[in-house]
Design a protein around this motif. Structure first.
Motif: not given
Ligand code: PGA
Length: 254
Positions: A206-212, A156-159, A200-202, A113-122
């Motif tokens: 490949n465009n998702i940043s993954i931080l350690y 989530l959708t791809e976008d 979601y496909g390659d 739910e938090k992720v959704d609200l963040c995305l709704q609010h850019e």
């Protein structure tokens, strides 16, 4: 191309004056960022506006909140909404840090739910995942992290997914001085990327940043960031020391 990101997580540290001084000490180094590099400071709520006025977003420096609530608005005394963060121009928010999951009982559904609200609010979520020591000792870390991602992000959708930053933070390495080796980090990051690739496909993966995250320091950042699937770090303790964090920024891949 995915972004390389140095993210500071100040947690519940620093008074206002100390926070302002730390930010200034880091910014005065004026470390120039390449177009695919970013620096994000996740600061306590009362310092968001001060911190935001200090950074140059066009230069790649931004401010994040460390949390927001899972409801849009209403009678939730003491909570802060994604809409409020948007209204002061915040573009990033840490979601699901292991300390929130553990001490505040945040469930996978609540995080979705938090992720959704963040995305709704850019606002781009910096979504945290990672296993405790007993899970790693059982060798069950890959499945455990995969379940965390599926439970809070797979709707989530791809976008939308392309607007989420992942932070892999093994709990046994947070604040303990015990860093995952760069080989362990790379293994898990490659696994996380394969989980997203399967869903979601390659191209998306490949465009998702993954931080350690987990005891990243000036002295180990370059080695960790040198791994192909490690796209920077989410840094607690060392982000409170200007010289250390500047070194971490300079260690980002170009
Ligand atoms: P640490 O914290 O760098 O102090 O281990 C990382 C985090 O919890 O984000």
């Amino acid at each position: 191309m995915r972004k390389q990101i140095a993210a500071a997580n100040w947690k519940m540290n620093l008074t206002y004056g100390a926070a302002e001084a730390l930010l200034n000490d880091i910014l005065k180094e004026q470390v120039a960022l390449a177009p695919d590099q970013k620096v994000i400071f996740a600061v306590p709520f009362p310092y968001l506006i001060m911190a935001k006025s200090g950074v140059e977003e066009e230069q790649g420096y931004s401010i994040a909140a460390q949390n927001c609530y899972s409801k849009s608005s209403g009678a939730y005394t003491g909570e802060v909404s994604a809409e409020m963060l948007q209204s002061i121009g915040i573009k990033y928010c840490v979601i699901g840090h292991s300390e929130r999951r553990e001490y505040f009982g945040e469930s996978a559904e609540m995080l979705a739910e938090k992720v959704d609200l963040c995305l709704q609010h850019e606002i781009e979520p910096v979504f945290c995942c990672g296993e405790a020591l007993n899970i790693r000792e059982e060798g069950a870390q890959n499945n455990y992290v995969q379940t965390q991602l599926e439970a809070s992000l797979f709707h989530l959708t791809e976008d939308q997914m392309l607007k989420v930053i992942i932070a892999y933070e093994p709990i046994w390495a947070i604040g303990t001085g015990k860093t995952a080796s760069s080989v362990q980090a790379q293994e898990m990051h490659a696994h996380i990327r394969s989980v997203f690739a399967a869903k979601y496909g390659d191209e998306v993966a490949n465009n998702i940043s993954i931080l350690y995250g987990g005891s990243v320091k000036g002295s180990n950042a370059a080695e960790l960031f040198s791994k192909p699937d490690v796209d920077g770090g989410l840094v607690g303790g060392a982000s409170l020391v200007a010289t250390d964090f500047v070194e971490i920024i300079k260690a980002l891949k170009r």
